[in-house]
Every structure is written in structure tokens, then in C-alpha cells.
Design an enzyme around this catalytic site. Structure first.
Site, PDB file in Angstrom:
ATOM      1  N   ARG A 118       0.809  -1.217   0.000  1.00  0.00           N
ATOM      2  CA  ARG A 118       0.000   0.000   0.000  1.00  0.00           C
ATOM      3  C   ARG A 118       0.845   1.270   0.000  1.00  0.00           C
ATOM      4  O   ARG A 118       0.540   2.233  -0.709  1.00  0.00           O
ATOM      5  CB  ARG A 118      -0.954  -0.026   1.203  1.00  0.00           C
ATOM      6  CG  ARG A 118      -1.861   1.200   1.331  1.00  0.00           C
ATOM      7  CD  ARG A 118      -2.493   1.656   0.017  1.00  0.00           C
ATOM      8  NE  ARG A 118      -3.101   0.567  -0.741  1.00  0.00           N
ATOM      9  CZ  ARG A 118      -3.365   0.636  -2.031  1.00  0.00           C
ATOM     10  NH1 ARG A 118      -3.021   1.714  -2.738  1.00  0.00           N
ATOM     11  NH2 ARG A 118      -3.938  -0.384  -2.649  1.00  0.00           N
ATOM     12  N   LYS A 153       1.002  24.656  -4.190  1.00  0.00           N
ATOM     13  CA  LYS A 153      -0.208  23.989  -3.703  1.00  0.00           C
ATOM     14  C   LYS A 153      -0.019  22.474  -3.777  1.00  0.00           C
ATOM     15  O   LYS A 153      -0.646  21.772  -4.558  1.00  0.00           O
ATOM     16  CB  LYS A 153      -1.420  24.443  -4.519  1.00  0.00           C
ATOM     17  CG  LYS A 153      -1.704  25.931  -4.358  1.00  0.00           C
ATOM     18  CD  LYS A 153      -2.845  26.396  -5.244  1.00  0.00           C
ATOM     19  CE  LYS A 153      -3.069  27.898  -5.095  1.00  0.00           C
ATOM     20  NZ  LYS A 153      -4.142  28.386  -5.988  1.00  0.00           N
ATOM     21  N   LYS A 185       3.080  39.581  -3.840  1.00  0.00           N
ATOM     22  CA  LYS A 185       1.669  39.410  -4.152  1.00  0.00           C
ATOM     23  C   LYS A 185       0.882  40.624  -3.664  1.00  0.00           C
ATOM     24  O   LYS A 185       1.457  41.582  -3.125  1.00  0.00           O
ATOM     25  CB  LYS A 185       1.158  38.112  -3.539  1.00  0.00           C
ATOM     26  CG  LYS A 185       1.979  36.887  -3.973  1.00  0.00           C
ATOM     27  CD  LYS A 185       1.368  35.593  -3.547  1.00  0.00           C
ATOM     28  CE  LYS A 185       0.258  35.193  -4.493  1.00  0.00           C
ATOM     29  NZ  LYS A 185      -0.229  33.814  -4.219  1.00  0.00           N
ATOM     30  N   GLU A 214       3.161  39.896  -8.721  1.00  0.00           N
ATOM     31  CA  GLU A 214       1.804  39.588  -9.156  1.00  0.00           C
ATOM     32  C   GLU A 214       1.092  40.882  -9.567  1.00  0.00           C
ATOM     33  O   GLU A 214       1.094  41.852  -8.812  1.00  0.00           O
ATOM     34  CB  GLU A 214       1.033  38.921  -8.013  1.00  0.00           C
ATOM     35  CG  GLU A 214      -0.406  38.604  -8.364  1.00  0.00           C
ATOM     36  CD  GLU A 214      -1.176  38.055  -7.176  1.00  0.00           C
ATOM     37  OE1 GLU A 214      -1.882  37.050  -7.356  1.00  0.00           O
ATOM     38  OE2 GLU A 214      -1.078  38.633  -6.069  1.00  0.00           O
ATOM     39  N   ASP A 235      -2.399  37.711 -13.060  1.00  0.00           N
ATOM     40  CA  ASP A 235      -3.444  37.013 -12.328  1.00  0.00           C
ATOM     41  C   ASP A 235      -4.832  37.276 -12.911  1.00  0.00           C
ATOM     42  O   ASP A 235      -5.280  38.426 -12.989  1.00  0.00           O
ATOM     43  CB  ASP A 235      -3.408  37.440 -10.860  1.00  0.00           C
ATOM     44  CG  ASP A 235      -4.310  36.590  -9.986  1.00  0.00           C
ATOM     45  OD1 ASP A 235      -4.486  35.396 -10.299  1.00  0.00           O
ATOM     46  OD2 ASP A 235      -4.837  37.121  -8.996  1.00  0.00           O
TER      47      ASP A 235
END
Length: 298
Positions: A118, A153, A185, A214, A235
Site C-alpha cells: 500500500r 499547492k 503578491k 503579481e 493574475d
């Protein structure tokens, strides 16, 4: 872990010691504090040996074979069995495979094969799923200038493996963390008092670190480039806006489109002239590639 497996990991850009630690942790999670597979111990004699095949149950792109091999090679050490499993790889990472293809063969104590099953399949299936999804994006962008990028992510603890899988699938890695690229950002811009101020502060504190900014509008893109940025994150812009940024900025900065991108529109966005499309879904939403372990019956 065998030297050949460690070498294969290094060639893929993976740290064998990091992979070892991850595998030991995963096996321990499965075996509990007593390091025990109660079902295999109860049903299979300790001296029994068998051969099993890792088999694709669906079409896709395989990634993580050396990682799976390391699981089988380490399971005897982790359980204290003092016995080893031999692994023979049939396929190669980055290769397209079809349902029914044998990817690898493992031979050794049957208990160990089933104890490792597994953990090996979880890692191999996950990595192959990421590679398969990435290849779909790479294929969609064929004929354009753009390359598909991953993001941060990722699954906690699996970043290096998932980013390797992106590479195996034909994609490109962006930054690995908060340490290797400065990403200015919206919140950074707000807190610092605007793009120029934020950019100057990053450059003063970390002059050698690449800086990306960004931006949400064409005007912001021009402002960022004039402030010194040579990498822009565009963006949630429309294809028309992206084409305008390309026209305004030219080759003064690398351009990355992001936000709301899907496979059906990949070619349209890639054709705008941007350098990259970044897709968080490569690592946060890729389904696994179904792979199984089949004991040979002959």
C-alpha cells in the site's frame, strides 16, 4: 536502499535521504508502534517467497518507480525482518503506459511484499497521477510558446515528489518554497505601500534572489517592469489582456498567466505569447493513476 535506487533518485533530482525518511514515516504509519502487519503475519508463513508485478490499471504517464522500489527495499529494514526484496523496473518514468502494462516486478518474502504494497502504491499512484495530468497540459500547449508550471499547492510532506512528477509529465517547476524566489503578491504590495516600494525592499534585503510580481492589470504590469521586475505573474487576466501585456512589456520580463485556467482553454491562453501557464491543479487536484500489485499465480 540499494545504491542503484539511490542513484536513480539523484538523477531525478530527489534526495535519497529525504525519500528514505518519507518512506520510513509512511511505513510506520501503516505498521503502528509494534511495526506489525497482523494479516500477513497470520496468514503467510515467514519462509514463503513470491514474485509480484506492479500493473497499470489505466492508461497514463508513470512517475515514481524508483520511489516505489525504495519502499520494497526498505520494508525489511523497517520491520526488522532482516530480509530483502529484489526489484526489477520494467517501465521508465515519463513514459506513457497502457492498462495492463507491467511497470515493475518484485521478488521476496511474501509477507514483505504485501506489507510494502500500500505504501508503494500510494506514492507511485499519486506521482503517476500528477505526471499524467501534467502531460495533458503539456500536450494542450504544444505548438505554443508557453510551458505549464506547478505551484506551492502541494500535499504537505510530498512537495519534492509531486514536483518531480510534474517534471516527469513534461511540466516545469516554479519556486520550491518561500526561500528561493521572492513573490510580491497583492498583500505584500498593500503592506509595503505599492509595487515600487515592495520591489526595492526585496532587492535591498535579498539582492541575489529572483523577484516576481503579481499584477492584475496591464497598467500594473508596466509599472512592475519599470520598477525593475523581470518576472510577472498575470493574475486572472483574459486572453485579450494577456496579449496587451505581451505587446506592452515585450521581452523585458518573463510572463506567467495564472488563475481560472482549465484544459479546454489552455491552447487559447498559450497562444497569447506568455511564457508560462501556472496550474495549481497539477498537484492539488490530480486524480491518481490506478496501479495494482498482482502476485503471480504460476
Amino acid at each position: 536502499m540499494r545504491e542503484s535506487t539511490e542513484q536513480a533518485l539523484r538523477v531525478g533530482g530527489l534526495d535519497p535521504s529525504e525519500v528514505r525518511g518519507l518512506i520510513v514515516g509512511a511505513l510506520t504509519e501503516d505498521l503502528g508502534p509494534e511495526f506489525l502487519d497482523v494479516t500477513s503475519v497470520a496468514t503467510i508463513p515467514a519462509e514463503q517467497t513470491d514474485t509480484a508485478d506492479l500493473v497499470a490499471r489505466a492508461d497514463g504517464v508513470v512517475a515514481g518507480l524508483a520511489v516505489a522500489a525504495a519502499v520494497f527495499e526498505l520494508v525489511g529494514e523497517v520491520t526488522g525482518a532482516g530480509r530483502t526484496v529484489e526489484v526489477s523496473l520494467v517501465a521508465h518514468d515519463g513514459r506513457r503506459v497502457a492498462r495492463g502494462d507491467v511497470l515493475a516486478t518484485v521478488t521476496g518474502p511474501t509477507r514483505l511484499l504485501l506489507t510494502a504494497e500500500r505504501t508503494a502504491l500510494n506514492l507511485l499512484s499519486r506521482m503517476s497521477g500528477v505526471a499524467t495530468h501534467t502531460r495533458a497540459w503539456a500536450d494542450a500547449l504544444a505548438g505554443t510558446k508557453a510551458t505549464v508550471l506547478d505551484t506551492r499547492k502541494t500535499t504537505p510532506g510530498l512537495r519534492s515528489l509531486e514536483k518531480y512528477a510534474v517534471r516527469a509529465g513534461g511540466g516545469t517547476n516554479k519556486r520550491f518554497g518561500l526561500y528561493d524566489v521572492a513573490m510580491i503578491k497583492d498583500n505584500h504590495k498593500f503592506a509595503a505601500g505599492g509595487i515600487p516600494a515592495a520591489y526595492r525592499r526585496v532587492r535591498a534585503a535579498f539582492p541575489e534572489v529572483p523577484v516576481q510580481v503579481e499584477v492584475d492589470t496591464v497598467a500594473e504590469a508596466v509599472e512592475a517592469v519599470e520598477a525593475g521586475a523581470d518576472f510577472l505573474l498575470l493574475d486572472n487576466m483574459t486572453p485579450a489582456q494577456l496579449r496587451e501585456v505581451v505587446a506592452q512589456v515585450g521581452d523585458r520580463a518573463e510572463l506567467e498567466a495564472t488563475g481560472g485556467l482549465t484544459l479546454p482553454v489552455a491552447a487559447e491562453y498559450g497562444a497569447t505569447g506568455v511564457d508560462y501557464l501556472s496550474v495549481g491543479a497539477l498537484t492539488h487536484s490530480s486524480p491518481i493513476l490506478d496501479i495494482a500489485l498482482d502476485l503471480r499465480t504460476e
